[in-house]
Design a protein around this motif. Structure first.
Motif, short mmCIF file in Angstrom:
data_model
loop_
_atom_site.label_atom_id
_atom_site.label_comp_id
_atom_site.label_asym_id
_atom_site.label_seq_id
_atom_site.Cartn_x
_atom_site.Cartn_y
_atom_site.Cartn_z
N PRO A 98 -0.25 4.37 -7.98
CA PRO A 98 0.11 2.86 -7.63
C PRO A 98 -0.72 2.14 -6.76
CG PRO A 98 2.05 4.34 -7.54
CD PRO A 98 1.03 5.22 -7.71
N ARG A 99 -1.39 2.93 -5.72
CA ARG A 99 -2.32 2.03 -4.78
C ARG A 99 -3.47 1.71 -5.56
NH1 ARG A 99 -2.58 2.63 0.78
NH2 ARG A 99 -4.66 1.89 1.48
N LEU A 101 -3.19 -0.89 -8.12
CA LEU A 101 -3.16 -2.31 -7.46
C LEU A 101 -4.51 -2.71 -7.10
CD1 LEU A 101 -1.64 -4.84 -6.44
CD2 LEU A 101 -0.98 -3.28 -4.41
N CYS A 130 2.83 -7.82 -5.59
CA CYS A 130 2.74 -6.49 -5.43
C CYS A 130 2.38 -5.90 -4.30
CB CYS A 130 1.73 -6.09 -6.63
SG CYS A 130 2.32 -5.93 -8.31
N LEU A 142 3.94 -3.42 -1.87
CA LEU A 142 3.37 -2.27 -1.13
C LEU A 142 3.50 -1.97 0.26
CD1 LEU A 142 1.69 0.35 -1.78
CD2 LEU A 142 -0.39 -1.01 -1.73
N LEU A 195 6.51 -0.60 -3.76
CA LEU A 195 5.88 -0.83 -4.99
C LEU A 195 6.08 0.32 -5.93
CD1 LEU A 195 3.67 -2.64 -6.55
CD2 LEU A 195 1.83 -1.18 -5.45
N ALA A 211 3.02 -1.44 -10.56
CA ALA A 211 1.74 -1.28 -10.17
C ALA A 211 1.11 -1.11 -11.72
CB ALA A 211 1.48 0.20 -9.54
N LYS A 269 -1.86 -3.70 -13.29
CA LYS A 269 -3.15 -3.00 -13.55
C LYS A 269 -3.20 -3.21 -15.22
CE LYS A 269 -6.15 0.09 -15.48
NZ LYS A 269 -6.41 0.41 -17.03
#
Length: 386
Positions: A247-248, A251, A309, A313, A318, A323, A327
């Motif tokens: 997810p990081r 993002l 988002c 996070l 998030l 995510a 994207k």
């Protein structure tokens, strides 16, 4: 006059100063060298150390490990400035925003102290090696193996499409430590490449876009890596580690896409305002204005969604599906907007001397890396199933 943008609740004076430092670095030290780097298909090694000197590497890593002591917002503003400047010859996202956080989240204290300070200074360049010739998004199918032999793992296999691969001093390699267990048999090994017997880099890969970025194949032939380099305290945790960090990663991809989208619109507005056609400017035509209105709307939506988002996070909220939405939508929208802007430029939009042509070519891979957009939709669909 450009449209005013909404205030960003998370932006403060410190982040603004960091953004300005990043903007100057990319515009003055990287943009003038983009053509040279595109010809040689990689940036100069020294640019990593220069980024480290300016505090642009590992800003979200604690100071105890050589980082900037900030958080994801610090990484995001640097990513945004890099996207706006169209500097994609080296990936700070992979190095600082992703790999460094694998180490921070799962590494032992000894591993963090060994590698993170060198990554923050630019003395070590980081890469992640997951994709293989026969396995991309489906990591359960990877074939690269790591067999424990005494106090070392013996690696055999090949990886492809490895960003930062030419200069990489430290590579996080996804391997099968137990080929009978599917995803539960995947582990992550940290590999230091200096003077490593059995390790070699393939040729620089010829790409449609992002031609200045060093993307290579990596080969491991009976490479011995200390067992101490296993990321996490037990084998078989690699797949879970990857899923937790995605997810990081996704993002940050969305942050870059949104920034590049706005750059595409701004450049096209400037072009249409000065380009003469039928005795007036191209901007005077309703078709041009309407198309740009649509493009600016998509850019504004992208930025608003990405900012939301980012707030999620920071609150620890998030989820993988959101995510994935960010994207796929931002990278798809960037491709649409870039195509419209090329059309408005006419023949000049197809000339590489115009930034819009590079945006158009570089944007396409965004729908593929970080997990293809079709996979993103599958993740979302599973989340909304009753």
């Amino acid at each position: 006059m450009p449209l005013p943008t909404a205030a960003r609740s998370w932006m403060d004076a410190e982040l603004s100063m960091l953004a300005e430092t990043a903007r100057r670095f990319f515009e003055t030290e990287c943009v003038p060298r983009q053509e040279e780097w595109a010809r040689q298909h990689h940036p100069d090694r020294a640019i990593w150390r220069r980024a480290g000197e300016l505090g642009l590497l590992c800003p979200g890593i604690p100071e105890a490990y050589g980082g900037g002591g900030g958080g994801v917002l610090h990484e995001a503003v640097i990513c945004e400035e890099q996207g706006r400047a169209l500097v994609n010859s080296f990936s700070l996202n992979v190095h600082s925003g992703i790999l460094a956080h694998y180490l921070l989240g799962y590494g032992s204290e000894e591993q963090k102290l060994r590698w993170l300070p060198k990554m923050a200074s630019g003395d070590m360049v980081g890469a992640i090696a997951m994709t293989e010739p026969g396995a991309g998004t489906d990591l359960q199918r990877i074939k690269t193996s790591a067999r424990l032999d005494g106090d070392c793992y013996v690696l055999n296999g090949a990886k492809t499409f490895i960003t930062n691969g030419l200069h990489a001093d430290l590579v996080c390699v996804a391997v099968k430590t137990d080929p009978t267990l599917g995803a539960k048999g995947v582990s992550l090994l940290m590999v230091e490449t200096a003077d490593l017997q059995g390790f070699r880099r393939g040729k620089l890969l010829e790409k449609v876009g992002q031609r200045g970025q060093d993307t290579v194949e990596l080969f491991f032939d009976d490479v011995r890596v200390p067992a101490w380099n296993l990321l996490g305290d037990t084998e078989g945790r690699g797949f879970v580690q990857l899923m937790q960090q995605l997810p990081r990663e996704r993002l940050l991809i969305a942050v870059g896409a949104a920034a590049t989208m706005q750059r595409a619109v701004d450049d096209t507005v400037a072009y249409a305002t000065q380009r003469q056609i039928f005795g007036d400017t191209l901007m005077s035509l309703q078709n041009t204005r309407f198309r740009l209105a649509e493009c600016q709307t998509q850019a504004a939506i992208a930025r608003s969604f990405v900012d939301d988002c980012m707030a999620r996070l920071l609150r620890g909220e998030l989820d993988a599906a959101t995510a994935a939405m960010a994207k796929w939508w931002t990278t798809d929208a960037l491709c649409r907007v870039a195509d419209e802007c090329v059309q408005i430029h006419g023949g000049y939009g197809y000339m590489t001397e115009y930034p819009i042509a590079r945006i158009w070519a570089d944007a396409r891979v965004g729908r593929i890396y970080g997990g293809s957009n079709e996979v993103m939709k599958e993740i979302i669909a599973r989340a909304i199933e009753p």
